[in-house]
Design an enzyme around this catalytic site. Structure first.
Site, PDB file in Angstrom:
ATOM      1  N   ASN A  10       7.953  -6.046  -7.792  1.00  0.00           N
ATOM      2  CA  ASN A  10       8.846  -5.420  -6.819  1.00  0.00           C
ATOM      3  C   ASN A  10       9.819  -6.505  -6.348  1.00  0.00           C
ATOM      4  O   ASN A  10       9.436  -7.383  -5.573  1.00  0.00           O
ATOM      5  CB  ASN A  10       7.990  -4.877  -5.655  1.00  0.00           C
ATOM      6  CG  ASN A  10       8.838  -4.375  -4.504  1.00  0.00           C
ATOM      7  OD1 ASN A  10      10.053  -4.221  -4.626  1.00  0.00           O
ATOM      8  ND2 ASN A  10       8.190  -4.113  -3.369  1.00  0.00           N
ATOM      9  N   LYS A  12      12.354  -6.313  -4.482  1.00  0.00           N
ATOM     10  CA  LYS A  12      12.890  -6.134  -3.119  1.00  0.00           C
ATOM     11  C   LYS A  12      14.402  -6.413  -3.119  1.00  0.00           C
ATOM     12  O   LYS A  12      15.071  -6.098  -4.098  1.00  0.00           O
ATOM     13  CB  LYS A  12      12.116  -7.010  -2.129  1.00  0.00           C
ATOM     14  CG  LYS A  12      10.608  -6.782  -2.236  1.00  0.00           C
ATOM     15  CD  LYS A  12       9.820  -7.372  -1.111  1.00  0.00           C
ATOM     16  CE  LYS A  12       8.343  -7.057  -1.325  1.00  0.00           C
ATOM     17  NZ  LYS A  12       7.499  -7.485  -0.234  1.00  0.00           N
ATOM     18  N   HIS A  93       6.676   2.292   0.696  1.00  0.00           N
ATOM     19  CA  HIS A  93       6.404   0.871   0.940  1.00  0.00           C
ATOM     20  C   HIS A  93       6.483   0.595   2.445  1.00  0.00           C
ATOM     21  O   HIS A  93       7.322   1.152   3.141  1.00  0.00           O
ATOM     22  CB  HIS A  93       7.425   0.008   0.180  1.00  0.00           C
ATOM     23  CG  HIS A  93       7.027  -1.436   0.139  1.00  0.00           C
ATOM     24  ND1 HIS A  93       7.168  -2.262   1.223  1.00  0.00           N
ATOM     25  CD2 HIS A  93       6.462  -2.183  -0.837  1.00  0.00           C
ATOM     26  CE1 HIS A  93       6.711  -3.472   0.900  1.00  0.00           C
ATOM     27  NE2 HIS A  93       6.275  -3.440  -0.341  1.00  0.00           N
ATOM     28  N   GLU A  95       7.668  -1.780   4.054  1.00  0.00           N
ATOM     29  CA  GLU A  95       8.972  -2.271   4.536  1.00  0.00           C
ATOM     30  C   GLU A  95       9.941  -1.116   4.749  1.00  0.00           C
ATOM     31  O   GLU A  95      10.801  -1.173   5.621  1.00  0.00           O
ATOM     32  CB  GLU A  95       9.524  -3.321   3.551  1.00  0.00           C
ATOM     33  CG  GLU A  95       8.752  -4.634   3.684  1.00  0.00           C
ATOM     34  CD  GLU A  95       8.761  -5.531   2.465  1.00  0.00           C
ATOM     35  OE1 GLU A  95       9.545  -5.289   1.527  1.00  0.00           O
ATOM     36  OE2 GLU A  95       7.949  -6.481   2.448  1.00  0.00           O
ATOM     37  N   GLU A 164      -1.546  -1.907  -0.070  1.00  0.00           N
ATOM     38  CA  GLU A 164      -0.946  -3.169   0.353  1.00  0.00           C
ATOM     39  C   GLU A 164      -1.144  -3.349   1.856  1.00  0.00           C
ATOM     40  O   GLU A 164      -0.374  -2.796   2.653  1.00  0.00           O
ATOM     41  CB  GLU A 164       0.554  -3.166   0.065  1.00  0.00           C
ATOM     42  CG  GLU A 164       0.903  -2.955  -1.389  1.00  0.00           C
ATOM     43  CD  GLU A 164       2.319  -3.414  -1.679  1.00  0.00           C
ATOM     44  OE1 GLU A 164       2.467  -4.305  -2.497  1.00  0.00           O
ATOM     45  OE2 GLU A 164       3.261  -2.881  -1.063  1.00  0.00           O
ATOM     46  N   GLY A 170       3.703 -10.970   1.687  1.00  0.00           N
ATOM     47  CA  GLY A 170       4.611 -12.099   1.879  1.00  0.00           C
ATOM     48  C   GLY A 170       4.067 -13.161   2.813  1.00  0.00           C
ATOM     49  O   GLY A 170       4.803 -14.038   3.266  1.00  0.00           O
ATOM     50  N   SER A 210       0.675 -10.738  -1.521  1.00  0.00           N
ATOM     51  CA  SER A 210       0.477 -12.154  -1.859  1.00  0.00           C
ATOM     52  C   SER A 210      -0.342 -12.386  -3.123  1.00  0.00           C
ATOM     53  O   SER A 210      -1.126 -13.337  -3.208  1.00  0.00           O
ATOM     54  CB  SER A 210      -0.150 -12.910  -0.671  1.00  0.00           C
ATOM     55  OG  SER A 210       0.720 -12.864   0.440  1.00  0.00           O
TER      56      SER A 210
HETATM   57  P1  PGA Z   1       4.285 -10.022  -1.882  1.00  0.00           P
HETATM   58  O1  PGA Z   1       4.835  -8.521  -1.763  1.00  0.00           O
HETATM   59  O2  PGA Z   1       3.638 -10.140  -3.239  1.00  0.00           O
HETATM   60  O3  PGA Z   1       5.490 -10.899  -1.719  1.00  0.00           O
HETATM   61  O4  PGA Z   1       3.283 -10.197  -0.782  1.00  0.00           O
HETATM   62  C1  PGA Z   1       4.106  -7.430  -2.255  1.00  0.00           C
HETATM   63  C2  PGA Z   1       4.828  -6.136  -1.958  1.00  0.00           C
HETATM   64  O5  PGA Z   1       5.337  -5.958  -0.842  1.00  0.00           O
HETATM   65  O6  PGA Z   1       4.910  -5.246  -2.836  1.00  0.00           O
END
Ligand code: PGA
Length: 253
Positions: A10, A12, A93, A95, A164, A170, A210
């Site tokens: 992903n 982003k 997601h 976010e 998640e 992150g 992560s």
């Molecule tokens: P990350 O993000 O691997 O940077 O923690 C995962 C995600 O939000 O899909």
């Protein structure tokens, strides 16, 4: 893990055309790991270009508007992302839920429009740290999913779940494998109840938050983990491929 592991990057809001060389490198290397299904979800602006580069990997979108074409300045709908070459879309997601106030109801509308456009859906769920500390993580996650699963007549073909935990995204902090196994087990039970065991068994449950080359092997060997949704570590071919290699070698594959 009965199914092929599924490793999805992903990207982003990262990436200009300079990133196409990473996509090409991921695609070429993925051809050596056919046991693993590999995909990336670049920003809208790169979907078509990555699709044209890709011989092996799948390409998807990170979101879509739920409506048909119309007067919605700045929005992109499911038909458009499919036309650009996307085969799947990530929906729900955290976010999007946080930054854009997306509700379960809106996510349902997006799922319906994505399915109508012929896309597969990676449906995200996950709790905040407060919810986990209050002991309500499982109830919260299952509620997020229950409100969405009704849209899938054919889950085997169209549905992937991504668990998640928000506090792991992150942050460099991952859930323990016990926590992951417990949550994925609870999600599997819900899928069994909703679709029956045979159809449920074909739905992969990805872990996200992560995931890196150095923790991927342990996470991917955890019960009921069918792959990973990877943010930061998917931005270079080198780190993303480290996760693909771990998936190809993980004990349960
Ligand atoms: P990350 O993000 O691997 O940077 O923690 C995962 C995600 O939000 O899909």
């Amino acid at each position: 893990m009965a199914e092929r592991p599924y490793i999805v990057g992903n990207w982003k809001m990262f990436g200009t055309r300079a990133m196409l060389s990473e996509a090409r490198a991921i695609d070429r290397a993925a051809q050596r790991y056919m046991k693993v299904e590999v995909a990336v979800a670049p920003p809208y602006t790169l979907i078509h270009a990555v699709h044209k580069e890709a011989e092996q990997i799948g390409v998807g979108a990170q979101d879509c508007h739920p409506g048909a074409e119309g007067a919605h300045t700045g929005d992109i709908n499911a038909t458009m992302v499919a036309d650009a070459g996307a085969k799947f879309v990530i929906l729900g997601h955290s976010e999007r839920r946080q930054d854009h106030g997306e509700t379960n109801k809106l996510i349902n509308e997006k799922i319906e429009s994505a399915l109508e456009a012929g896309l597969r859906v990676i449906l995200c769920c996950g709790e905040s740290l407060e919810t986990r500390d209050a002991g309500e993580a499982e109830v919260f996650v299952l509620r997020q999913l229950k409100s969405a699963l009704g849209a899938f007549d054919d889950p085997a073909e169209r549905l992937t779940i991504a668990y998640e935990p928000i506090w792991a995204i992150g942050t460099g902090r991952t859930a323990t494998t016990d926590d992951i196994a417990a949550m994925h087990g609870a999600i599997r039970k819900l899928l069994d109840q909703t679709f029956g065991e045979e159809a449920s068994a074909k739905v992969r449950i990805l872990y996200g938050g992560s995931v890196k080359p150095d923790n991927a092997r342990e996470i991917l060997s955890t019960a009921e983990v069918g792959g990973a949704l990877v943010g930061g570590a998917s931005l270079t071919a080198e780190s993303f491929l480290g996760i693909v290699v771990a998936a190809s070698e993980s004990d349960e594959v």
